[in-house]
Design a protein around this motif. Structure first.
Motif, PDB file in Angstrom:
ATOM      1  N   HIS A   1      14.279  -0.715   2.465  1.00 29.49           N
ATOM      2  CA  HIS A   1      13.153  -0.001   1.779  1.00 29.49           C
ATOM      3  C   HIS A   1      12.005  -0.842   1.647  1.00 29.49           C
ATOM      4  CE1 HIS A   1      16.875   1.894   0.336  1.00 29.49           C
ATOM      5  NE2 HIS A   1      16.095   3.252   0.049  1.00 29.49           N
ATOM      6  N   LEU A   2      10.938  -0.182   1.614  1.00 25.92           N
ATOM      7  CA  LEU A   2       9.630  -0.735   1.468  1.00 25.92           C
ATOM      8  C   LEU A   2       9.163  -1.293  -0.045  1.00 25.92           C
ATOM      9  CD1 LEU A   2       7.356   1.238   3.929  1.00 25.92           C
ATOM     10  CD2 LEU A   2       8.469  -1.021   4.277  1.00 25.92           C
ATOM     11  N   GLY A   3      10.191  -1.488  -0.629  1.00 23.13           N
ATOM     12  CA  GLY A   3      10.253  -2.052  -2.141  1.00 23.13           C
ATOM     13  C   GLY A   3      11.096  -1.310  -2.896  1.00 23.13           C
ATOM     14  N   ILE A   4      11.944  -2.068  -3.753  1.00 15.57           N
ATOM     15  CA  ILE A   4      12.758  -1.459  -4.573  1.00 15.57           C
ATOM     16  C   ILE A   4      12.355  -1.880  -6.149  1.00 15.57           C
ATOM     17  CG2 ILE A   4      15.183  -1.361  -5.520  1.00 15.57           C
ATOM     18  CD1 ILE A   4      14.630   0.442  -2.954  1.00 15.57           C
ATOM     19  N   TRP A   5      12.180  -0.918  -6.985  1.00 22.86           N
ATOM     20  CA  TRP A   5      11.610  -1.329  -8.371  1.00 22.86           C
ATOM     21  C   TRP A   5      12.747  -2.093  -9.033  1.00 22.86           C
ATOM     22  CZ3 TRP A   5       6.840  -0.798  -9.749  1.00 22.86           C
ATOM     23  CH2 TRP A   5       6.084   0.237  -9.247  1.00 22.86           C
ATOM     24  N   SER A   6      14.070  -1.712  -8.855  1.00 26.94           N
ATOM     25  CA  SER A   6      14.851  -2.310  -9.761  1.00 26.94           C
ATOM     26  C   SER A   6      15.320  -3.711  -9.399  1.00 26.94           C
ATOM     27  CB  SER A   6      16.083  -1.366 -10.103  1.00 26.94           C
ATOM     28  OG  SER A   6      16.787  -1.053  -8.722  1.00 26.94           O
ATOM     29  N   ARG A   7      15.335  -4.080  -8.192  1.00 29.25           N
ATOM     30  CA  ARG A   7      15.753  -5.257  -7.750  1.00 29.25           C
ATOM     31  C   ARG A   7      14.863  -6.540  -8.253  1.00 29.25           C
ATOM     32  NH1 ARG A   7      19.920  -7.005  -4.453  1.00 29.25           N
ATOM     33  NH2 ARG A   7      19.580  -8.841  -3.290  1.00 29.25           N
TER      34      ARG A   7
ATOM     35  N   TYR B   1      19.616   0.494  15.180  1.00 27.61           N
ATOM     36  CA  TYR B   1      18.512   1.219  15.033  1.00 27.61           C
ATOM     37  C   TYR B   1      18.088   0.976  13.460  1.00 27.61           C
ATOM     38  CZ  TYR B   1      20.068   3.671  19.049  1.00 27.61           C
ATOM     39  OH  TYR B   1      20.643   4.003  20.143  1.00 27.61           O
ATOM     40  N   LEU B   2      17.202   0.215  13.215  1.00 29.81           N
ATOM     41  CA  LEU B   2      16.396  -0.270  11.876  1.00 29.81           C
ATOM     42  C   LEU B   2      15.670   0.957  11.369  1.00 29.81           C
ATOM     43  CD1 LEU B   2      16.427  -2.145   9.624  1.00 29.81           C
ATOM     44  CD2 LEU B   2      14.735  -3.583  10.965  1.00 29.81           C
ATOM     45  N   SER B   3      15.832   1.061  10.219  1.00 30.57           N
ATOM     46  CA  SER B   3      14.961   2.313   9.603  1.00 30.57           C
ATOM     47  C   SER B   3      14.646   1.748   8.001  1.00 30.57           C
ATOM     48  CB  SER B   3      15.773   3.637   9.474  1.00 30.57           C
ATOM     49  OG  SER B   3      17.058   3.522   8.773  1.00 30.57           O
ATOM     50  N   PHE B   4      13.512   2.305   7.835  1.00 35.18           N
ATOM     51  CA  PHE B   4      13.143   1.998   6.558  1.00 35.18           C
ATOM     52  C   PHE B   4      12.366   3.399   5.538  1.00 35.18           C
ATOM     53  CE2 PHE B   4      12.335  -1.932   8.406  1.00 35.18           C
ATOM     54  CZ  PHE B   4      12.541  -3.199   7.421  1.00 35.18           C
ATOM     55  N   ASP B   5      12.882   3.284   4.334  1.00 36.85           N
ATOM     56  CA  ASP B   5      12.441   4.427   3.487  1.00 36.85           C
ATOM     57  C   ASP B   5      11.378   3.788   2.872  1.00 36.85           C
ATOM     58  OD1 ASP B   5      14.474   5.886   4.593  1.00 36.85           O
ATOM     59  OD2 ASP B   5      15.643   6.052   2.816  1.00 36.85           O
ATOM     60  N   THR B   6      10.464   4.706   2.115  1.00 32.22           N
ATOM     61  CA  THR B   6       9.409   4.148   1.288  1.00 32.22           C
ATOM     62  C   THR B   6       9.899   3.638   0.180  1.00 32.22           C
ATOM     63  OG1 THR B   6       8.867   6.650   0.890  1.00 32.22           O
ATOM     64  CG2 THR B   6       7.397   5.441   2.312  1.00 32.22           C
ATOM     65  N   GLY B   7       9.205   3.054  -0.820  1.00 32.09           N
ATOM     66  CA  GLY B   7       9.583   2.488  -2.188  1.00 32.09           C
ATOM     67  C   GLY B   7       8.276   2.180  -2.722  1.00 32.09           C
ATOM     68  N   HIS B   8       8.295   1.231  -3.554  1.00 30.96           N
ATOM     69  CA  HIS B   8       6.656   0.823  -4.082  1.00 30.96           C
ATOM     70  C   HIS B   8       5.796   0.123  -3.268  1.00 30.96           C
ATOM     71  CE1 HIS B   8       8.036  -3.499  -4.436  1.00 30.96           C
ATOM     72  NE2 HIS B   8       8.998  -3.157  -4.906  1.00 30.96           N
ATOM     73  N   MET B   9       6.126  -0.159  -1.815  1.00 35.60           N
ATOM     74  CA  MET B   9       5.417  -0.558  -0.993  1.00 35.60           C
ATOM     75  C   MET B   9       4.950  -1.947  -1.202  1.00 35.60           C
ATOM     76  SD  MET B   9       5.442   2.046   1.196  1.00 35.60           S
ATOM     77  CE  MET B   9       3.756   1.878   2.355  1.00 35.60           C
ATOM     78  N   GLY B  10       5.504  -2.719  -2.003  1.00 34.36           N
ATOM     79  CA  GLY B  10       4.949  -4.060  -2.427  1.00 34.36           C
ATOM     80  C   GLY B  10       5.491  -5.003  -1.313  1.00 34.36           C
ATOM     81  N   VAL B  11       6.330  -4.845  -0.319  1.00 29.67           N
ATOM     82  CA  VAL B  11       6.300  -5.673   0.709  1.00 29.67           C
ATOM     83  C   VAL B  11       6.229  -4.962   1.972  1.00 29.67           C
ATOM     84  CG1 VAL B  11       8.791  -6.713  -0.479  1.00 29.67           C
ATOM     85  CG2 VAL B  11       8.811  -4.623   0.977  1.00 29.67           C
ATOM     86  N   ALA B  12       5.387  -3.915   1.922  1.00 27.41           N
ATOM     87  CA  ALA B  12       4.987  -3.220   3.394  1.00 27.41           C
ATOM     88  C   ALA B  12       4.139  -4.097   4.176  1.00 27.41           C
ATOM     89  CB  ALA B  12       4.151  -1.609   2.917  1.00 27.41           C
ATOM     90  N   ALA B  13       3.454  -4.875   3.706  1.00 33.03           N
ATOM     91  CA  ALA B  13       2.440  -5.793   4.354  1.00 33.03           C
ATOM     92  C   ALA B  13       3.604  -6.805   5.237  1.00 33.03           C
ATOM     93  CB  ALA B  13       1.459  -6.627   3.804  1.00 33.03           C
ATOM     94  N   LEU B  14       4.555  -7.424   4.347  1.00 32.98           N
ATOM     95  CA  LEU B  14       5.374  -8.321   4.847  1.00 32.98           C
ATOM     96  C   LEU B  14       6.278  -7.743   5.854  1.00 32.98           C
ATOM     97  CD1 LEU B  14       7.456 -11.078   3.000  1.00 32.98           C
ATOM     98  CD2 LEU B  14       8.468  -9.220   4.254  1.00 32.98           C
TER      99      LEU B  14
END
Length: 235
Positions: free
Chosen positions: A188-194, A2-15
């Motif tokens: 996540h759909l993008g992590i600011w700190s990574r 069961y793969l899940s995603f939380d939101t984030g900065h959304m920079g990789v959302a399209a990918l």
């Protein structure tokens, strides 16, 4: 699986959406109105078509609380009250005392926005930011119709970790080695700190590697722990 995603900065959302579509994998998204690279919120009008498209593709949507609200502590008293700290929105970084009703309203606000965008009722599930919970908080959420979803120990995919100490190659190898049947996975759909983004390097090889091990992917609607709750709430 069961793969899940939380939101984030959304920079990789399209990918992420492209990879899931190509691999024909359905996942569960937990959404909060977090700050994005565009400067808006991940549940703002700009992202409405993105959420609608994911629902149309068969992914499931659920709440991550509207303001990405961290539970900090239970407070004494007969009525449940909690010390909380939002990390998104105009109140980010400040601590508040909330009643159970206020916490439930924050869960519901994200769920309602997802329903508005997608045209589908989100799952009656939520994920507390950081996985920070207490028995009293869980009871309050259940009373207003929401069951909490965490993640499996091996399902923590590590995209929040610093990339200098946890490079993508290491995270991929670890996940492929340790993930077990029935695990709930978290990314996540993008992590600011990574510094070195996880999704472009790891997501598709991870899915392909797990498929090669014989795994299939399902949404949380089909999870044996949550399916009865979902059916009960929709009855």
């Amino acid at each position: 699986m069961y793969l899940s995603f939380d939101t984030g900065h959304m920079g990789v959302a399209a990918l992420v959406a492209e990879v899931l579509r190509r691999q024909q994998v359905r996942v569960t998204f937990f959404a909060a109105n977090e700050r994005t690279q565009e400067g808006d919120g991940s549940l703002s009008r700009h992202w409405g078509p993105w959420w609608k498209a994911r629902a149309a593709e068969g992914h499931e949507l659920a709440s991550h609380t509207w303001d990405h609200v961290y539970w900090r502590a239970d407070l004494p008293g007969r009525e449940p009250r909690f010390r909380v700290r939002p990390s998104a929105g105009p109140l980010a970084g400040r601590e508040f005392t909330w009643s159970a009703e206020q916490y439930c309203q924050n869960i519901e606000q994200a769920s309602e926005r997802l329903a508005y965008y997608s045209g589908r009722k989100p799952l009656p599930l939520f994920r507390a930011p950081g996985g920070k919970i207490s028995p009293r908080l869980l009871a309050a959420a259940r009373a207003c119709g929401y069951e909490h979803v965490g993640w499996s120990p091996a399902g923590f995919l590590g995209d929040e970790l610093p990339s200098d100490k946890y490079p993508n190659r290491l995270l991929l190898e670890r996940a492929l080695k340790t993930i077990q049947p029935g695990d709930i996975l978290l990314a996540h759909l993008g992590i600011w700190s990574r510094q070195d983004p996880w999704a472009p390097a790891v997501l598709e090889p991870l899915i392909e590697g797990l498929k090669a091990r014989g795994f299939v992917f399902r949404t949380l609607r089909e999870h044996p722990q949550y399916a009865p709750w979902i059916a009960q709430q929709r009855a």
